[in-house]
Design a protein around this motif. Structure first.
Motif, PDB file in Angstrom:
ATOM      1  N   ARG A 218      -0.531  19.749  12.206  1.00  0.00           N
ATOM      2  CA  ARG A 218      -1.284  19.031  12.518  1.00  0.00           C
ATOM      3  C   ARG A 218      -0.997  18.556  10.981  1.00  0.00           C
ATOM      4  O   ARG A 218      -0.703  19.073  10.275  1.00  0.00           O
ATOM      5  N   LEU A 219      -1.754  17.151  10.119  1.00  0.00           N
ATOM      6  CA  LEU A 219      -1.201  16.397   8.987  1.00  0.00           C
ATOM      7  C   LEU A 219      -1.875  15.554   8.617  1.00  0.00           C
ATOM      8  O   LEU A 219      -2.731  14.581   9.496  1.00  0.00           O
ATOM      9  N   HIS A 220      -2.487  15.131   7.418  1.00  0.00           N
ATOM     10  CA  HIS A 220      -3.373  13.987   6.846  1.00  0.00           C
ATOM     11  C   HIS A 220      -2.831  13.228   6.913  1.00  0.00           C
ATOM     12  O   HIS A 220      -1.929  13.030   5.324  1.00  0.00           O
ATOM     13  N   LEU A 221      -3.329  11.815   6.868  1.00  0.00           N
ATOM     14  CA  LEU A 221      -2.110  10.260   6.644  1.00  0.00           C
ATOM     15  C   LEU A 221      -2.979   9.001   5.732  1.00  0.00           C
ATOM     16  O   LEU A 221      -4.431   9.383   6.202  1.00  0.00           O
ATOM     17  N   PHE A 222      -2.811   9.171   4.610  1.00  0.00           N
ATOM     18  CA  PHE A 222      -3.797   7.996   3.659  1.00  0.00           C
ATOM     19  C   PHE A 222      -3.046   7.406   3.409  1.00  0.00           C
ATOM     20  O   PHE A 222      -1.335   7.025   3.378  1.00  0.00           O
ATOM     21  N   ALA A 223      -3.928   5.874   2.908  1.00  0.00           N
ATOM     22  CA  ALA A 223      -2.760   4.508   2.431  1.00  0.00           C
ATOM     23  C   ALA A 223      -3.917   4.262   1.166  1.00  0.00           C
ATOM     24  O   ALA A 223      -5.444   4.811   1.688  1.00  0.00           O
TER      25      ALA A 223
ATOM     26  N   ALA B 164       0.899  -0.847  -0.061  1.00  0.00           N
ATOM     27  CA  ALA B 164       0.279   0.134   0.349  1.00  0.00           C
ATOM     28  C   ALA B 164       0.940   0.693  -0.152  1.00  0.00           C
ATOM     29  O   ALA B 164       1.935   1.181   0.579  1.00  0.00           O
ATOM     30  N   ILE B 165       0.898   1.753  -0.832  1.00  0.00           N
ATOM     31  CA  ILE B 165       1.453   3.548  -0.744  1.00  0.00           C
ATOM     32  C   ILE B 165       1.044   4.578   0.736  1.00  0.00           C
ATOM     33  O   ILE B 165      -0.302   5.090   0.345  1.00  0.00           O
ATOM     34  N   VAL B 166       1.459   5.186   1.746  1.00  0.00           N
ATOM     35  CA  VAL B 166       1.550   5.804   2.197  1.00  0.00           C
ATOM     36  C   VAL B 166       1.499   6.664   2.442  1.00  0.00           C
ATOM     37  O   VAL B 166       2.268   7.277   1.312  1.00  0.00           O
ATOM     38  N   MET B 167       0.944   7.706   2.338  1.00  0.00           N
ATOM     39  CA  MET B 167       1.294   9.343   1.752  1.00  0.00           C
ATOM     40  C   MET B 167       0.889   9.758   3.282  1.00  0.00           C
ATOM     41  O   MET B 167      -0.073  10.085   3.679  1.00  0.00           O
ATOM     42  N   ALA B 168       1.851  11.033   3.552  1.00  0.00           N
ATOM     43  CA  ALA B 168       1.270  12.525   4.090  1.00  0.00           C
ATOM     44  C   ALA B 168       1.410  13.477   3.404  1.00  0.00           C
ATOM     45  O   ALA B 168       2.117  14.130   3.041  1.00  0.00           O
ATOM     46  N   TYR B 169       0.206  14.209   4.042  1.00  0.00           N
ATOM     47  CA  TYR B 169      -0.375  15.622   3.596  1.00  0.00           C
ATOM     48  C   TYR B 169      -0.243  17.126   4.401  1.00  0.00           C
ATOM     49  O   TYR B 169      -0.955  17.220   5.665  1.00  0.00           O
ATOM     50  N   ALA B 170       0.013  17.639   4.497  1.00  0.00           N
ATOM     51  CA  ALA B 170      -0.253  18.846   5.253  1.00  0.00           C
ATOM     52  C   ALA B 170      -1.476  19.782   5.050  1.00  0.00           C
ATOM     53  O   ALA B 170      -2.998  19.225   4.283  1.00  0.00           O
ATOM     54  N   PRO B 171      -2.304  20.453   6.034  1.00  0.00           N
ATOM     55  CA  PRO B 171      -3.472  20.764   5.955  1.00  0.00           C
ATOM     56  C   PRO B 171      -3.697  21.482   4.838  1.00  0.00           C
ATOM     57  O   PRO B 171      -4.942  21.836   3.991  1.00  0.00           O
ATOM     58  N   GLY B 172      -2.992  22.333   3.935  1.00  0.00           N
ATOM     59  CA  GLY B 172      -3.493  22.887   2.732  1.00  0.00           C
ATOM     60  C   GLY B 172      -3.760  22.153   1.753  1.00  0.00           C
ATOM     61  O   GLY B 172      -3.586  23.023   0.620  1.00  0.00           O
ATOM     62  N   GLY B 173      -3.473  20.945   2.107  1.00  0.00           N
ATOM     63  CA  GLY B 173      -2.920  20.039   1.017  1.00  0.00           C
ATOM     64  C   GLY B 173      -2.114  19.380  -0.250  1.00  0.00           C
ATOM     65  O   GLY B 173      -2.148  18.388  -1.148  1.00  0.00           O
ATOM     66  N   SER B 174      -0.804  20.340   0.352  1.00  0.00           N
ATOM     67  CA  SER B 174       0.325  19.991   0.228  1.00  0.00           C
ATOM     68  C   SER B 174       1.390  18.363   0.472  1.00  0.00           C
ATOM     69  O   SER B 174       0.699  18.340   1.759  1.00  0.00           O
ATOM     70  N   ALA B 175       1.752  17.405  -0.516  1.00  0.00           N
ATOM     71  CA  ALA B 175       2.440  16.756  -0.226  1.00  0.00           C
ATOM     72  C   ALA B 175       3.137  16.571   0.042  1.00  0.00           C
ATOM     73  O   ALA B 175       4.220  17.348  -0.150  1.00  0.00           O
ATOM     74  N   LEU B 176       3.766  16.042   1.473  1.00  0.00           N
ATOM     75  CA  LEU B 176       4.777  16.241   2.413  1.00  0.00           C
ATOM     76  C   LEU B 176       5.990  15.026   2.008  1.00  0.00           C
ATOM     77  O   LEU B 176       7.256  15.518   1.557  1.00  0.00           O
TER      78      LEU B 176
END
Length: 644
Positions: free
Chosen positions: A527-532, A495-507
């Motif tokens: 604060r950030l968002h993790l997606f998989a 699985a691809i795990v991605m971290a994004y800033a609250p503004g939507g930019s990829a980290l």
């Protein structure tokens, strides 16, 4: 018979290629015995030199030839015999040298002439890390036809998520085996020419040292799709690529047209099939939907290609000297269309749609240039690209303690387009980005390891302008560890795990291991968002980081949602080409689509959340809010735009 990708092409060239490969393999088989004997002979000589003396602890040159008999491998059913066998003492000497022990004394050697044996070399202690390695797993099985016959030369692929890990071909009996595998969750796929791809139902879970040797993949015979590819004036198009999408580990099955423009594609399945055609000199036509019945193929699936526009570009410096430099072609929306390189001051692109394009070019001497070109289908646009001294940005990247950081990527991205220049910092952390065309640039740092990126800078750049002393100080980043679980509870390996800033930019992003574990380094403490994402399964987890290494995170994947509907006016008229989009309330996930000729649209890959759905047609737009649940598919969603 061994199969190769060349066998899938059309024309007699593939036959000649396979013939050459067979001849090369035969020559290699004949040369291997002689090469093995030579290596064994030299090994025997080494044994003789190591022991020293004529008889004691050594094998002379004559004995070396005899020793090579024991060391040389055998080919075929009989060993290679060229000298009498070794006596017991000579075999004992060879065994002692190979294991690092003291060679035994020669019982036939005289006392005064015997030399003392060399001191034994102590064996190296095994590393502790080797002892900690987990046992490896194994997968084996068969690839068969529907009637049960074996398929030789089928390609078997082992995937972790959507990423290919291993590939092997089946033998004469249709069997395959994949050894030395790490524990985790895998999927097994198989494909052979003339058959449809297939996969093992469900995932294959392997434990450390475990084995699955009962896998059986049955391939169905593919249906043939035949036709021609021609231009508008009826001329055949040679070398056009024709393919059908199948998905999975073997996403496409493709062939190329012959000199008469004909093709025969063995990749059809019962039901609806989409057939695509591409040629670099022509505009891509719309795919054709071909409906097939079981046991029946299709003929007469013809395509007509339209000639695209072309660009002929001259590239030279201010003195008129031709240049050989890399080039980038962008459309009016800032999307990269093609890359190229000028040769002798000339470059050419074909198969372009009508519209406005921009060509960027730069060389290693800090010169850069751009030119805008209007292209019309079926015609050739000519332009000249002149390189002049470009802008420059230089500075230094340091760590939180102020020391220079080497090997860090620094990018200068031109706003209003995706053209960018990138360099890496030197040993002292300094960088210099030259060859920037006129415009506004966003300069940012992409660090490695545990450092978090600093805030980017926006700089206006003019021809010949130099920005020096630009300083970036890296921040101490956090390390997030965790695991990803599939919808059925198993590990979501690959699985691809991605971290994004609250503004939507990829980290940062990473790929989960076979056991579902992942590590994300260099994340900012905020604060950030993790997606998989694993195939059609998605996971989302908001996270607030306040320490260098927060507690482990577990991401649970759910089946994706999908939203289908149509765009109409107040009177019920369908609005073809309307732009449709969906954005999550937290502003991270965005999906876009366009309405087709019937006004229909489809927004896929939606994770569970509340979305704001909008549609724009002309100068008017409308908006609605909808909640998507795990695996939910909504049909008949209607967007009404205030138009007559």
């Amino acid at each position: 018979m061994e199969r190769s990708p060349v066998a899938y092409s059309v024309g007699p060239g593939s036959v000649r290629y396979r013939r050459r490969r067979r001849l090369a393999r035969c020559a290699a088989r004949r040369a291997l015995p002689a090469l093995g004997l030579l290596v064994a002979f030299l090994a025997g000589v080494l044994v003789g030199l190591r022991g020293g003396g004529e008889r004691h602890g050594a094998v002379s040159v004559a004995h070396a030839a005899r020793a090579s008999h024991a060391l040389a491998p055998t080919w075929g059913s009989e060993p290679v015999e060229f000298l009498p066998a070794l006596d017991p003492w000579e075999r004992a000497v060879i065994a002692a040298v190979q294991t690092g022990r003291t060679p035994p004394p020669d019982p036939r050697a005289a006392g005064p002439t015997a030399r003392p044996a060399p001191a034994p070399v102590p064996a190296a202690e095994p590393r502790a890390a080797v002892q900690r390695l987990s046992p490896r797993a194994r997968v084996a099985g068969l690839v068969l036809e529907e009637r049960g016959g074996p398929i030789e030369g089928a390609r078997v692929r082992l995937l972790v998520g959507s990423r290919r890990r291993r590939e092997v071909r089946t033998g004469v009996d249709g069997g395959f085996a994949l050894d030395n595998l790490a524990a985790g969750r895998y999927t097994v796929h198989a494909y052979a020419r003339g058959f449809l791809p297939a996969r093992v139902p469900g995932p294959v879970d392997l434990s450390p040292g475990g084995a699955r040797t009962d896998l059986v993949l049955r391939l169905r015979a593919a249906l043939a799709i035949e036709g021609t590819v021609r231009t508008r004036d009826g001329k055949p198009v040679r070398g056009a690529r024709v393919w059908v999408r199948r998905g999975g580990a073997f996403p496409t099955i493709a062939v190329r047209t012959d000199a008469a423009g004909r093709y025969r594609l063995l990749g059809g399945a019962p039901g609806r099939n989409r057939v695509y055609v591409r040629h670099p000199a022509y505009l891509p036509p719309r795919p054709r939907v071909v409906s097939l019945r079981a046991g029946e193929g299709a003929t007469g699936i013809d395509f007509v290609l339209r000639a695209g526009g072309a660009i002929r570009l001259g590239v030279h410096d201010e003195a008129g000297r031709p240049l050989a430099i890399p080039l980038w072609l962008y459309d009016r929306r800032g999307r990269l269309v093609a890359r190229g390189r000028s040769r002798d001051g000339r470059a050419r692109w074909t198969g372009l749609r009508s519209g406005r394009y921009t060509v960027f070019g730069a060389d290693e001497h800090g010169r850069a240039g751009r030119v805008r070109i209007a292209v019309r289908a079926g015609r050739t646009a000519r332009a000249q690209l002149v390189l002049e001294t470009g802008g420059q940005v230089s500075g230094r990247v340091t760590d939180p303690e102020g020391a220079g950081v080497s090997g860090v990527r620094v990018r200068a991205e031109r706003l209003g387009g995706r053209w960018a220049r990138e360099v890496r910092t030197g040993a002292d952390g300094r960088f210099e980005i030259a060859g920037l065309v006129e415009g506004r640039y966003r300069v940012r740092v992409v660090p490695r390891g545990a450092h978090a990126p600093p805030a980017p800078l926006t700089l206006p750049v003019a021809p010949g302008q130099v920005w020096s002393g630009v300083a970036f100080r890296l921040r101490a980043g956090a390390v997030v560890r965790g695991e990803v679980r599939a919808a059925d509870g198993g590990p979501a390996g690959g699985a691809i795990v991605m971290a994004y800033a609250p503004g939507g930019s990829a980290l940062r992003s990473a790929r989960a291991r076979a056991d579902g574990s992942f590590v994300l380094e260099g994340l900012p403490r905020e604060r950030l968002h993790l997606f998989a994402r694993l195939g059609t399964e998605l996971a989302h987890e908001p996270l607030r980081i306040a320490e260098p290494e927060p507690p482990p995170v577990r991401l649970w994947c759910d089946p994706m949602g999908e939203l289908r509907g149509r765009v109409v006016s107040l009177s019920g008229r369908v609005l073809r080409g309307a732009r449709v989009g969906a954005q999550a309330i937290e502003g991270i996930v965005r999906r876009r689509a366009r309405a087709d000729r019937r006004g229909r649209f489809a927004l896929r890959y939606l994770y569970p959340a509340t979305y704001r759905v909008w549609a724009i047609a002309g100068q008017q737009q409308t908006e609605r809010t909808i909640v998507i649940r795990p695996g939910e598919r909504i049909d008949g969603f209607e967007l009404v735009i205030p138009l007559p």
